[in-house]
Write a protein that holds these residues in place. Sequence first.
Motif, PDB file in Angstrom:
ATOM      1  N   LEU A   1      61.772 -87.796 -15.950  1.00 60.09           N
ATOM      2  CA  LEU A   1      61.369 -86.390 -15.959  1.00 60.09           C
ATOM      3  C   LEU A   1      59.868 -86.288 -15.720  1.00 60.09           C
ATOM      4  O   LEU A   1      59.422 -85.434 -14.952  1.00 60.09           O
ATOM      5  CB  LEU A   1      61.760 -85.694 -17.267  1.00 60.09           C
ATOM      6  N   MET A   2      59.077 -87.177 -16.340  1.00 64.03           N
ATOM      7  CA  MET A   2      57.624 -87.168 -16.127  1.00 64.03           C
ATOM      8  C   MET A   2      57.307 -87.350 -14.653  1.00 64.03           C
ATOM      9  O   MET A   2      56.484 -86.636 -14.087  1.00 64.03           O
ATOM     10  CB  MET A   2      56.980 -88.281 -16.965  1.00 64.03           C
ATOM     11  N   ARG A   3      57.965 -88.299 -14.015  1.00 71.13           N
ATOM     12  CA  ARG A   3      57.725 -88.550 -12.588  1.00 71.13           C
ATOM     13  C   ARG A   3      58.114 -87.335 -11.744  1.00 71.13           C
ATOM     14  O   ARG A   3      57.420 -86.968 -10.801  1.00 71.13           O
ATOM     15  CB  ARG A   3      58.471 -89.800 -12.132  1.00 71.13           C
ATOM     16  N   SER A   4      59.214 -86.697 -12.085  1.00 65.48           N
ATOM     17  CA  SER A   4      59.650 -85.530 -11.309  1.00 65.48           C
ATOM     18  C   SER A   4      58.702 -84.351 -11.514  1.00 65.48           C
ATOM     19  O   SER A   4      58.467 -83.557 -10.603  1.00 65.48           O
ATOM     20  CB  SER A   4      61.086 -85.135 -11.661  1.00 65.48           C
ATOM     21  N   ARG A   5      58.126 -84.235 -12.701  1.00 67.24           N
ATOM     22  CA  ARG A   5      57.157 -83.165 -12.957  1.00 67.24           C
ATOM     23  C   ARG A   5      55.854 -83.423 -12.192  1.00 67.24           C
ATOM     24  O   ARG A   5      55.264 -82.499 -11.648  1.00 67.24           O
ATOM     25  CB  ARG A   5      56.909 -83.011 -14.459  1.00 67.24           C
ATOM     26  N   PHE A   6      55.426 -84.685 -12.113  1.00 70.47           N
ATOM     27  CA  PHE A   6      54.248 -84.997 -11.299  1.00 70.47           C
ATOM     28  C   PHE A   6      54.507 -84.608  -9.842  1.00 70.47           C
ATOM     29  O   PHE A   6      53.662 -83.980  -9.200  1.00 70.47           O
ATOM     30  CB  PHE A   6      53.893 -86.489 -11.402  1.00 70.47           C
ATOM     31  N   SER A   7      55.686 -84.977  -9.338  1.00 72.93           N
ATOM     32  CA  SER A   7      56.041 -84.613  -7.954  1.00 72.93           C
ATOM     33  C   SER A   7      56.053 -83.102  -7.771  1.00 72.93           C
ATOM     34  O   SER A   7      55.647 -82.598  -6.726  1.00 72.93           O
ATOM     35  CB  SER A   7      57.400 -85.194  -7.569  1.00 72.93           C
ATOM     36  N   ALA A   8      56.508 -82.378  -8.780  1.00 76.36           N
ATOM     37  CA  ALA A   8      56.509 -80.915  -8.701  1.00 76.36           C
ATOM     38  C   ALA A   8      55.080 -80.375  -8.623  1.00 76.36           C
ATOM     39  O   ALA A   8      54.814 -79.425  -7.875  1.00 76.36           O
ATOM     40  CB  ALA A   8      57.246 -80.316  -9.900  1.00 76.36           C
ATOM     41  N   PHE A   9      54.162 -80.962  -9.378  1.00 78.85           N
ATOM     42  CA  PHE A   9      52.750 -80.573  -9.249  1.00 78.85           C
ATOM     43  C   PHE A   9      52.270 -80.845  -7.831  1.00 78.85           C
ATOM     44  O   PHE A   9      51.615 -80.001  -7.215  1.00 78.85           O
ATOM     45  CB  PHE A   9      51.874 -81.338 -10.247  1.00 78.85           C
ATOM     46  N   ALA A  10      52.591 -82.021  -7.290  1.00 73.13           N
ATOM     47  CA  ALA A  10      52.155 -82.393  -5.949  1.00 73.13           C
ATOM     48  C   ALA A  10      52.728 -81.459  -4.878  1.00 73.13           C
ATOM     49  O   ALA A  10      52.065 -81.159  -3.884  1.00 73.13           O
ATOM     50  CB  ALA A  10      52.541 -83.838  -5.649  1.00 73.13           C
ATOM     51  N   LEU A  11      53.954 -80.996  -5.098  1.00 71.58           N
ATOM     52  CA  LEU A  11      54.623 -80.122  -4.130  1.00 71.58           C
ATOM     53  C   LEU A  11      54.361 -78.635  -4.379  1.00 71.58           C
ATOM     54  O   LEU A  11      54.786 -77.790  -3.597  1.00 71.58           O
ATOM     55  CB  LEU A  11      56.131 -80.369  -4.165  1.00 71.58           C
ATOM     56  N   GLY A  12      53.706 -78.309  -5.484  1.00 71.07           N
ATOM     57  CA  GLY A  12      53.450 -76.905  -5.821  1.00 71.07           C
ATOM     58  C   GLY A  12      54.685 -76.173  -6.315  1.00 71.07           C
ATOM     59  O   GLY A  12      54.824 -74.974  -6.107  1.00 71.07           O
ATOM     60  N   ASP A  13      55.578 -76.871  -6.984  1.00 67.97           N
ATOM     61  CA  ASP A  13      56.853 -76.302  -7.436  1.00 67.97           C
ATOM     62  C   ASP A  13      56.750 -75.809  -8.886  1.00 67.97           C
ATOM     63  O   ASP A  13      57.278 -76.429  -9.820  1.00 67.97           O
ATOM     64  CB  ASP A  13      57.953 -77.354  -7.293  1.00 67.97           C
ATOM     65  N   ALA A  14      56.079 -74.681  -9.086  1.00 65.56           N
ATOM     66  CA  ALA A  14      55.900 -74.113 -10.425  1.00 65.56           C
ATOM     67  C   ALA A  14      57.229 -73.761 -11.100  1.00 65.56           C
ATOM     68  O   ALA A  14      57.368 -73.990 -12.311  1.00 65.56           O
ATOM     69  CB  ALA A  14      54.977 -72.899 -10.368  1.00 65.56           C
ATOM     70  N   PRO A  15      58.234 -73.226 -10.387  1.00 62.96           N
ATOM     71  CA  PRO A  15      59.511 -72.932 -11.051  1.00 62.96           C
ATOM     72  C   PRO A  15      60.156 -74.169 -11.688  1.00 62.96           C
ATOM     73  O   PRO A  15      60.724 -74.090 -12.776  1.00 62.96           O
ATOM     74  CB  PRO A  15      60.388 -72.358  -9.935  1.00 62.96           C
ATOM     75  N   TYR A  16      60.051 -75.328 -11.038  1.00 63.18           N
ATOM     76  CA  TYR A  16      60.606 -76.548 -11.618  1.00 63.18           C
ATOM     77  C   TYR A  16      59.844 -76.926 -12.889  1.00 63.18           C
ATOM     78  O   TYR A  16      60.450 -77.331 -13.889  1.00 63.18           O
ATOM     79  CB  TYR A  16      60.567 -77.707 -10.615  1.00 63.18           C
ATOM     80  N   LEU A  17      58.529 -76.813 -12.852  1.00 60.92           N
ATOM     81  CA  LEU A  17      57.735 -77.138 -14.033  1.00 60.92           C
ATOM     82  C   LEU A  17      58.146 -76.268 -15.214  1.00 60.92           C
ATOM     83  O   LEU A  17      58.326 -76.767 -16.329  1.00 60.92           O
ATOM     84  CB  LEU A  17      56.249 -76.981 -13.730  1.00 60.92           C
ATOM     85  N   LEU A  18      58.318 -74.989 -14.979  1.00 64.38           N
ATOM     86  CA  LEU A  18      58.734 -74.083 -16.054  1.00 64.38           C
ATOM     87  C   LEU A  18      60.149 -74.396 -16.536  1.00 64.38           C
ATOM     88  O   LEU A  18      60.420 -74.373 -17.738  1.00 64.38           O
ATOM     89  CB  LEU A  18      58.633 -72.633 -15.596  1.00 64.38           C
TER      90      LEU A  18
END
Length: 118
Positions: free
Chosen positions: A22-39
């Motif tokens: 999950l940590m790795r996927s959240r980092f990727s979401a930051f890199a991709l600009g995917d705020a909905p996934y982070l939330l």
Amino acid sequence: MGYASCCGPLHAGGAAPSAERLMRSRFSAFALGDAPYLLATWDPETRPDSVELDADTEWKRLFVEETEAGGPFNAVGMVTFTAIARGPEGRIELRERSRFRRSDAGGRWVYVDGEAPQ
């Protein structure tokens, strides 16, 4: 492990098998600009109303330094990491010890909070 086998399935709605994934996927979401996934992957008890991502920050690399628990038979886990980015002012280095737990909703891992490691 590439995006298609690591983070892509999680960003598409799959459940992370561990706190580290999950940590790795959240980092990727930051890199991709995917705020909905982070939330969506943030614990509802600590989740902010919104996440503002800086378009001028380019996240480059994630180093997972240590994991504690956070596996298939655990209810909680910790991941210590360093994330490297580049912004208008130059290199950015973020080091955090993140806390994760399994949510009540289907046992999915969620990010709870983080602090600077000692």
